[in-house]
Write a protein that holds these residues in place. Structure first.
Motif, PDB file in Angstrom:
ATOM      1  N   ARG A  26       0.836  -1.203   0.000  1.00  0.00           N
ATOM      2  CA  ARG A  26       0.000   0.000   0.000  1.00  0.00           C
ATOM      3  C   ARG A  26       0.868   1.250   0.000  1.00  0.00           C
ATOM      4  O   ARG A  26       0.525   2.257  -0.635  1.00  0.00           O
ATOM      5  CB  ARG A  26      -0.937  -0.021   1.208  1.00  0.00           C
ATOM      6  CG  ARG A  26      -1.993   1.053   1.215  1.00  0.00           C
ATOM      7  CD  ARG A  26      -2.883   1.072  -0.004  1.00  0.00           C
ATOM      8  NE  ARG A  26      -3.539  -0.191  -0.296  1.00  0.00           N
ATOM      9  CZ  ARG A  26      -4.580  -0.311  -1.097  1.00  0.00           C
ATOM     10  NH1 ARG A  26      -5.100   0.761  -1.684  1.00  0.00           N
ATOM     11  NH2 ARG A  26      -5.113  -1.500  -1.344  1.00  0.00           N
ATOM     12  N   LEU A  30       0.732   4.266  -2.789  1.00  0.00           N
ATOM     13  CA  LEU A  30       0.588   5.685  -2.446  1.00  0.00           C
ATOM     14  C   LEU A  30       1.832   6.493  -2.822  1.00  0.00           C
ATOM     15  O   LEU A  30       1.900   7.685  -2.538  1.00  0.00           O
ATOM     16  CB  LEU A  30       0.303   5.839  -0.949  1.00  0.00           C
ATOM     17  CG  LEU A  30      -1.070   5.349  -0.489  1.00  0.00           C
ATOM     18  CD1 LEU A  30      -1.165   5.398   1.038  1.00  0.00           C
ATOM     19  CD2 LEU A  30      -2.179   6.199  -1.096  1.00  0.00           C
ATOM     20  N   ASN A  31       2.810   5.812  -3.430  1.00  0.00           N
ATOM     21  CA  ASN A  31       4.035   6.474  -3.878  1.00  0.00           C
ATOM     22  C   ASN A  31       4.819   7.073  -2.706  1.00  0.00           C
ATOM     23  O   ASN A  31       5.432   8.138  -2.838  1.00  0.00           O
ATOM     24  CB  ASN A  31       3.725   7.548  -4.927  1.00  0.00           C
ATOM     25  CG  ASN A  31       4.938   7.889  -5.778  1.00  0.00           C
ATOM     26  OD1 ASN A  31       5.797   7.031  -6.022  1.00  0.00           O
ATOM     27  ND2 ASN A  31       5.013   9.133  -6.228  1.00  0.00           N
ATOM     28  N   MET A  32       4.773   6.398  -1.566  1.00  0.00           N
ATOM     29  CA  MET A  32       5.587   6.819  -0.424  1.00  0.00           C
ATOM     30  C   MET A  32       7.057   6.501  -0.711  1.00  0.00           C
ATOM     31  O   MET A  32       7.426   5.341  -0.868  1.00  0.00           O
ATOM     32  CB  MET A  32       5.137   6.105   0.847  1.00  0.00           C
ATOM     33  CG  MET A  32       3.777   6.532   1.367  1.00  0.00           C
ATOM     34  SD  MET A  32       3.363   5.679   2.933  1.00  0.00           S
ATOM     35  CE  MET A  32       1.931   6.636   3.472  1.00  0.00           C
ATOM     36  N   PRO A  35       8.746   7.122   4.222  1.00  0.00           N
ATOM     37  CA  PRO A  35       7.852   7.476   5.323  1.00  0.00           C
ATOM     38  C   PRO A  35       8.577   7.604   6.659  1.00  0.00           C
ATOM     39  O   PRO A  35       9.599   6.948   6.892  1.00  0.00           O
ATOM     40  CB  PRO A  35       6.868   6.306   5.355  1.00  0.00           C
ATOM     41  CG  PRO A  35       7.625   5.159   4.764  1.00  0.00           C
ATOM     42  CD  PRO A  35       8.536   5.758   3.729  1.00  0.00           C
ATOM     43  N   SER A  94       6.158  11.236   3.901  1.00  0.00           N
ATOM     44  CA  SER A  94       4.891  10.629   4.316  1.00  0.00           C
ATOM     45  C   SER A  94       5.042  10.114   5.746  1.00  0.00           C
ATOM     46  O   SER A  94       6.145  10.124   6.308  1.00  0.00           O
ATOM     47  CB  SER A  94       4.516   9.484   3.372  1.00  0.00           C
ATOM     48  OG  SER A  94       5.611   8.582   3.227  1.00  0.00           O
ATOM     49  N   PRO A 134       0.775  15.445   4.938  1.00  0.00           N
ATOM     50  CA  PRO A 134       1.480  14.477   4.107  1.00  0.00           C
ATOM     51  C   PRO A 134       0.700  13.155   4.084  1.00  0.00           C
ATOM     52  O   PRO A 134      -0.085  12.879   4.993  1.00  0.00           O
ATOM     53  CB  PRO A 134       2.826  14.299   4.836  1.00  0.00           C
ATOM     54  CG  PRO A 134       2.984  15.529   5.672  1.00  0.00           C
ATOM     55  CD  PRO A 134       1.597  15.923   6.065  1.00  0.00           C
ATOM     56  N   PRO A 135       0.887  12.316   3.070  1.00  0.00           N
ATOM     57  CA  PRO A 135       0.195  11.023   3.032  1.00  0.00           C
ATOM     58  C   PRO A 135       0.383  10.265   4.348  1.00  0.00           C
ATOM     59  O   PRO A 135       1.510  10.174   4.863  1.00  0.00           O
ATOM     60  CB  PRO A 135       0.866  10.301   1.862  1.00  0.00           C
ATOM     61  CG  PRO A 135       1.335  11.411   0.970  1.00  0.00           C
ATOM     62  CD  PRO A 135       1.750  12.522   1.892  1.00  0.00           C
ATOM     63  N   MET A 137      -0.708   6.778   6.790  1.00  0.00           N
ATOM     64  CA  MET A 137      -1.313   5.470   7.036  1.00  0.00           C
ATOM     65  C   MET A 137      -1.191   5.173   8.528  1.00  0.00           C
ATOM     66  O   MET A 137      -0.264   5.643   9.190  1.00  0.00           O
ATOM     67  CB  MET A 137      -0.625   4.364   6.233  1.00  0.00           C
ATOM     68  CG  MET A 137      -0.716   4.531   4.742  1.00  0.00           C
ATOM     69  SD  MET A 137      -0.391   2.990   3.798  1.00  0.00           S
ATOM     70  CE  MET A 137       1.218   2.506   4.405  1.00  0.00           C
ATOM     71  N   ARG A 170      -9.094  16.491   7.068  1.00  0.00           N
ATOM     72  CA  ARG A 170      -7.730  16.338   6.555  1.00  0.00           C
ATOM     73  C   ARG A 170      -6.880  15.421   7.436  1.00  0.00           C
ATOM     74  O   ARG A 170      -5.830  14.934   7.000  1.00  0.00           O
ATOM     75  CB  ARG A 170      -7.060  17.712   6.428  1.00  0.00           C
ATOM     76  CG  ARG A 170      -7.723  18.635   5.403  1.00  0.00           C
ATOM     77  CD  ARG A 170      -6.914  19.902   5.213  1.00  0.00           C
ATOM     78  NE  ARG A 170      -7.547  20.848   4.309  1.00  0.00           N
ATOM     79  CZ  ARG A 170      -7.486  20.802   2.981  1.00  0.00           C
ATOM     80  NH1 ARG A 170      -6.847  19.816   2.389  1.00  0.00           N
ATOM     81  NH2 ARG A 170      -8.074  21.736   2.248  1.00  0.00           N
ATOM     82  N   LEU A 174      -5.229   7.881   5.147  1.00  0.00           N
ATOM     83  CA  LEU A 174      -5.662   7.356   3.862  1.00  0.00           C
ATOM     84  C   LEU A 174      -5.964   5.864   3.953  1.00  0.00           C
ATOM     85  O   LEU A 174      -6.848   5.358   3.262  1.00  0.00           O
ATOM     86  CB  LEU A 174      -4.573   7.588   2.803  1.00  0.00           C
ATOM     87  CG  LEU A 174      -4.225   9.057   2.514  1.00  0.00           C
ATOM     88  CD1 LEU A 174      -3.036   9.136   1.581  1.00  0.00           C
ATOM     89  CD2 LEU A 174      -5.428   9.788   1.935  1.00  0.00           C
TER      90      LEU A 174
END
Length: 389
Positions: A26, A30-32, A35, A94, A134-135, A137, A170, A174
């Motif tokens: 994942r 998400l192009n992390m 992280p 991320s 930032p993205p 999880m 926000r 995700l």
């Protein structure tokens, strides 16, 4: 009950045995690129624990990472400032949180100050964030706060000893991961505290002024699952069925309060947690029977329904008498999982009650409570929680 409403939750939620292995894939989706793992030292130190398994999943797909493991219980402003520095110093892009509510809140807080300004205290309130985080999880390790699913970020100002909440769509991760196998070794006391938080987070939205038909269904099922499984999970942490049901309850409660909001139990618990650095779930549990007894007059039918949901026999009783049985059931649950009755147990002092009551009424959770109280009434509720035996 609201007729027009929005409904917020992460776009993807993984649940069940072994889902932690999906983190790396994942992250790639998400192009992390790099992280920041936000967690605490205890979880990081565990052999093959949640952090180790998260890192293994990332390494398997070639995603590099950096770790911040300084999260404290009731995460402080200093924690998110430290994490921000690690993020920037290591060119992260991320965030992946690993832990319970403290790790998730710290990760959200870090994201907030990375993109919305360094002074998070100015952002307390509802929908104050102008820029996306930032993205993000979230890997969850306790059946408790629901923070891996929600728009709430709760931070403690260590200078003022006040907790404050930044509520924004926000903040919603995700992707969330709830793997019951990560929770088998959680100690009984923490299982009880986080489990009671789940219980409260299913009860408060059910009587909230912002409830709706969808959240009602989630609350009802969450309460039933807690009744079926919390005692067993506390008694035997390796009871996989009980752990699984508690994770299901935690997710349902998190979705419910993310959309229907909470009430005075949480508004007051935030004051206890901030002032005395006490476990959030314990604070909620000690206040639950006191506050909801106060709330009955505003929604007796709802509390009568709660009694039935919690397994009480209400046949032949008036609505008001049936409602009283819901309080009995709440107190019984607290006693069965060994939650102290009096807030004396966490060091509460009556001389602090007036300021805490004033701040509780300003808390973002206070506005959806079914009964609208005064500062004097909230002081009295704190006093009752202090005096109860």
């Amino acid at each position: 009950m609201k007729e027009n409403f929005d409904f917020l939750m992460p776009s993807v939620n993984f649940f069940g045995k072994g889902v932690i292995k999906k983190i790396g894939d994942r992250a790639k989706m998400l192009n992390m690129k790099k992280p920041l793992i936000v967690t605490d030292k205890f979880l990081r130190s565990m052999d093959n624990g949640p952090v180790a398994q998260t890192l293994a999943s990332l390494e398997a797909v070639g995603v590099p990472y950096t770790i911040y493991d300084g999260v404290e219980p009731n995460p402080k402003i200093r924690n998110i400032q430290e994490a921000k520095k690690v993020y920037l110093d290591n060119d992260c892009d991320s965030i992946i949180t690993v832990g319970g509510g403290s790790s998730h809140d710290a990760g959200k807080g870090t994201g907030i100050i990375l993109t919305n300004g360094d002074d998070i205290t100015k952002l307390a309130g509802i929908e104050t964030l102008q820029n996306p985080l930032p993205p993000l999880m979230a890997v969850n390790t306790t059946a408790g706060t629901g923070s891996e699913l929600t728009r709430h970020c709760v931070i403690t100002n260590e200078k003022t000893k006040l907790k404050f909440v930044v509520v924004s769509w926000r903040n919603i991760p995700l992707v969330s991961f709830n793997d019951p196998m990560l929770m088998l070794d959680v100690p009984a006391s923490l299982t009880a505290a986080t489990g009671m938080d789940t219980f409260v987070q299913a009860i408060e939205p059910y009587v909230s002024t912002n409830r709706n038909e969808i959240t009602d269904g989630q609350c009802i099922q969450a309460i039933k699952l807690v009744e079926e499984s919390l005692r067993e999970a506390v008694a035997n942490g390796h009871n996989i069925e009980a752990r699984t049901k508690m994770v299901e309850a935690e997710m349902l409660g998190g979705m419910a309060f993310n959309n229907a909001d909470l009430g005075y139990v949480h508004a007051m618990a935030h004051q206890l947690g901030g002032q005395y650095d006490a476990p959030h779930g314990v604070c909620c549990a000690m206040l639950l029977p006191i506050v909801e007894k106060y709330n009955i007059v505003a929604a007796p039918e709802r509390f009568a329904q709660l009694a039935k949901i919690m397994g009480e026999n209400t046949d032949g009783l008036s609505t008001r008498d049936a409602a009283d049985l819901s309080i009995k059931a709440m107190r019984q649950m607290c006693d069965d999982v060994k939650i102290p009755r009096s807030i004396k147990a966490i060091g509460a002092k009556p001389e602090d009650f007036e300021l805490m009551a004033e701040n509780a009424l300003k808390d973002g959770n206070a506005f959806s409570n079914p009964r609208k109280g005064t500062k004097e009434e909230i002081v009295q509720l704190f006093q009752e929680a202090y005096d109860q035996k």
